[in-house]
Design a protein around this motif. Sequence first.
Motif, mmCIF file in Angstrom:
data_model
loop_
_atom_site.group_PDB
_atom_site.id
_atom_site.type_symbol
_atom_site.label_atom_id
_atom_site.label_comp_id
_atom_site.label_asym_id
_atom_site.label_seq_id
_atom_site.Cartn_x
_atom_site.Cartn_y
_atom_site.Cartn_z
ATOM 1 N N PHE A 41 31.896 -39.246 -23.435
ATOM 2 C CA PHE A 41 33.236 -39.787 -23.241
ATOM 3 C C PHE A 41 33.682 -39.568 -21.797
ATOM 4 C CE2 PHE A 41 32.831 -38.589 -27.666
ATOM 5 C CZ PHE A 41 33.383 -39.663 -28.357
ATOM 6 N N SER A 42 34.604 -40.414 -21.346
ATOM 7 C CA SER A 42 35.208 -40.232 -20.031
ATOM 8 C C SER A 42 36.182 -39.054 -20.081
ATOM 9 C CB SER A 42 35.952 -41.506 -19.617
ATOM 10 O OG SER A 42 37.052 -41.735 -20.489
ATOM 11 N N ALA A 43 36.643 -38.630 -18.902
ATOM 12 C CA ALA A 43 37.660 -37.579 -18.850
ATOM 13 C C ALA A 43 38.990 -38.149 -19.335
ATOM 14 C CB ALA A 43 37.795 -37.047 -17.430
ATOM 15 N N GLY A 44 39.792 -37.317 -19.996
ATOM 16 C CA GLY A 44 41.093 -37.778 -20.461
ATOM 17 C C GLY A 44 41.606 -36.969 -21.622
ATOM 18 N N ASN A 45 42.792 -37.340 -22.086
ATOM 19 C CA ASN A 45 43.447 -36.625 -23.174
ATOM 20 C C ASN A 45 43.056 -37.199 -24.526
ATOM 21 O OD1 ASN A 45 44.846 -35.040 -21.255
ATOM 22 N ND2 ASN A 45 46.402 -36.660 -21.015
ATOM 23 N N ILE A 55 32.128 -42.468 -34.504
ATOM 24 C CA ILE A 55 32.524 -42.071 -33.152
ATOM 25 C C ILE A 55 33.905 -42.669 -32.936
ATOM 26 C CG2 ILE A 55 32.069 -42.293 -30.688
ATOM 27 C CD1 ILE A 55 29.122 -42.546 -31.325
ATOM 28 N N SER A 56 34.883 -41.829 -32.607
ATOM 29 C CA SER A 56 36.233 -42.343 -32.411
ATOM 30 C C SER A 56 36.928 -41.597 -31.286
ATOM 31 C CB SER A 56 37.049 -42.241 -33.701
ATOM 32 O OG SER A 56 37.193 -40.887 -34.107
ATOM 33 N N TRP A 57 37.961 -42.230 -30.729
ATOM 34 C CA TRP A 57 38.675 -41.666 -29.586
ATOM 35 C C TRP A 57 40.089 -42.237 -29.567
ATOM 36 C CZ3 TRP A 57 34.784 -45.080 -29.793
ATOM 37 C CH2 TRP A 57 34.981 -46.366 -29.269
ATOM 38 N N GLY A 58 40.989 -41.500 -28.945
ATOM 39 C CA GLY A 58 42.379 -41.955 -28.866
ATOM 40 C C GLY A 58 43.337 -40.844 -29.217
ATOM 41 N N ALA A 59 44.461 -41.207 -29.853
ATOM 42 C CA ALA A 59 45.534 -40.257 -30.127
ATOM 43 C C ALA A 59 45.089 -39.177 -31.104
ATOM 44 C CB ALA A 59 46.747 -40.996 -30.688
ATOM 45 N N ASN A 105 38.794 -51.984 -32.680
ATOM 46 C CA ASN A 105 39.318 -52.101 -31.314
ATOM 47 C C ASN A 105 40.845 -52.072 -31.351
ATOM 48 O OD1 ASN A 105 39.878 -52.632 -28.661
ATOM 49 N ND2 ASN A 105 38.850 -54.620 -28.594
ATOM 50 N N ASN A 106 41.406 -50.943 -31.017
ATOM 51 C CA ASN A 106 42.854 -50.793 -31.000
ATOM 52 C C ASN A 106 43.343 -50.451 -29.598
ATOM 53 O OD1 ASN A 106 43.243 -51.187 -33.845
ATOM 54 N ND2 ASN A 106 42.373 -49.154 -34.156
ATOM 55 N N ALA A 107 44.581 -50.816 -29.309
ATOM 56 C CA ALA A 107 45.193 -50.510 -28.019
ATOM 57 C C ALA A 107 45.523 -49.023 -27.959
ATOM 58 C CB ALA A 107 46.462 -51.335 -27.837
ATOM 59 N N ILE A 108 44.971 -48.330 -26.962
ATOM 60 C CA ILE A 108 45.249 -46.908 -26.804
ATOM 61 C C ILE A 108 45.703 -46.640 -25.374
ATOM 62 C CG2 ILE A 108 43.569 -46.278 -28.593
ATOM 63 C CD1 ILE A 108 41.662 -45.445 -26.390
ATOM 64 N N SER A 109 46.353 -45.516 -25.184
ATOM 65 C CA SER A 109 46.882 -45.156 -23.875
ATOM 66 C C SER A 109 45.764 -44.979 -22.861
ATOM 67 C CB SER A 109 47.697 -43.859 -23.983
ATOM 68 O OG SER A 109 48.003 -43.350 -22.695
ATOM 69 N N ALA A 110 46.044 -45.355 -21.603
ATOM 70 C CA ALA A 110 45.076 -45.173 -20.523
ATOM 71 C C ALA A 110 44.854 -43.701 -20.217
ATOM 72 C CB ALA A 110 45.553 -45.897 -19.268
ATOM 73 N N ASN A 111 45.699 -42.809 -20.750
ATOM 74 C CA ASN A 111 45.530 -41.367 -20.529
ATOM 75 C C ASN A 111 44.469 -40.757 -21.428
ATOM 76 O OD1 ASN A 111 47.622 -41.218 -18.568
ATOM 77 N ND2 ASN A 111 49.167 -41.176 -20.218
ATOM 78 N N TYR A 112 44.040 -41.495 -22.444
ATOM 79 C CA TYR A 112 43.068 -40.950 -23.386
ATOM 80 C C TYR A 112 41.629 -41.135 -22.879
ATOM 81 C CZ TYR A 112 46.882 -40.838 -26.788
ATOM 82 O OH TYR A 112 48.061 -40.602 -27.443
ATOM 83 N N ALA A 113 40.772 -40.177 -23.203
ATOM 84 C CA ALA A 113 39.342 -40.335 -22.940
ATOM 85 C C ALA A 113 38.794 -41.472 -23.795
ATOM 86 C CB ALA A 113 38.603 -39.036 -23.252
ATOM 87 N N THR A 114 37.801 -42.197 -23.267
ATOM 88 C CA THR A 114 37.197 -43.304 -24.013
ATOM 89 C C THR A 114 35.678 -43.150 -24.036
ATOM 90 O OG1 THR A 114 37.101 -44.693 -22.024
ATOM 91 C CG2 THR A 114 39.065 -44.869 -23.410
ATOM 92 N N LEU A 115 35.055 -43.851 -24.966
ATOM 93 C CA LEU A 115 33.603 -43.783 -25.111
ATOM 94 C C LEU A 115 32.911 -44.444 -23.926
ATOM 95 C CD1 LEU A 115 31.155 -43.087 -26.982
ATOM 96 C CD2 LEU A 115 31.367 -45.423 -27.873
#
Length: 259
Positions: A41-45, A55-59, A105-115
Motif C-alpha cells: 500500500f501507499s503511505a497514508g491514513n 484486500i481493502s483500504w480506506g476509512a 470501487n468507492n470514492a475515498i479520501s486522498a488522505n488514505y493509503a491505497t493499494l
Amino acid sequence: MNKLLLNSLAGAAMVASSVASASMVITWDYTVSSDWTGANFSAGNGDQVQNASEISWGATGGDHNDSGAAAADSRSALVITDSPFTSTVDTNMGNAQSSTLTHYNNAISANYATLIDATLETSLTLTPNTPAGLALPTFTTDFVIAFEETTNTAPCGFDVDTVCDDIFTIELGDLIQSFEYDGFIYTVSIGSAGLGPMDAATCAVVDKDPGCVGFTTPEGQATPANFFFNITAQEIPEPASIAVLGMGLLMLGARRFRK
C-alpha cells in the motif's frame, strides 16, 4: 502364408492390443483455491486489510459495500469469492468455472493509503472421475496485480466511463500447463472473462507497456472478473505403435524377398 509371417502377425496384434489399452479421462473432479498472498500500500491514513480472500483500504471502520461518492466512510476492496470451488469438468468440452475476483470501487479520501500491488495465488487439483483414478499433484500459479486508485477529477488522461475509473492490471502467470497421464498428454488452459488488453494511455498510467492486460472499474460500482479453465487431451504416440509399423514393413519385405 508361412510360419514366420503368422508369428509376426500374432506379435504385432499383441503389441497393438497393448497400445490400444490406454483410456482417456472423460470427466475430472476438480478443486480450485484462490488466495491473496501479499499486498503493498501507499503511505497514508485509514486502515488496510489483507487476508486470503480480501484486500481493502480506506476509512477505518468503513465498509466496501458502501457505494457512491456520498458514502462518507467508504472503503475500496478486491474480494475473492467461490474459493475453494469444487465441481467436475469434461475433457475437450469447454470451460469450467473457477473463482471470481471483484473490485469494489468507492470514492475515498486522498488522505488514505491505497493499494499499489498484490499477489494472487491460484491452485488447481484434478482427480480422474471417469475412469476413476488417484488425485494428481496440485498445479499452482501466481498472478501479480498492479493497481491505480485514480483521482476523481478530470482530465483523467485515458478513456473512461466515470471520472475517473480505477485501473486494474494483472501480470499473468503460467496460464497453460501440461501433464502426462495414462498414455495421454492433458493441457490445462486458464482464462478470465472481463480481462483483456488495454490501450497505451491506460497502461501508461500504471507504468505498463501498451497492451497490458486488465480492466478499468467505474466509480461507485462493483466489477467482477470471472476465472475459468479447460482441459484438452492428445494421445501419446507410443514406441509400441512404431514397432507395429516396423513388423508390418519387415513382413512385406520378407515376402517380396522370398519371391
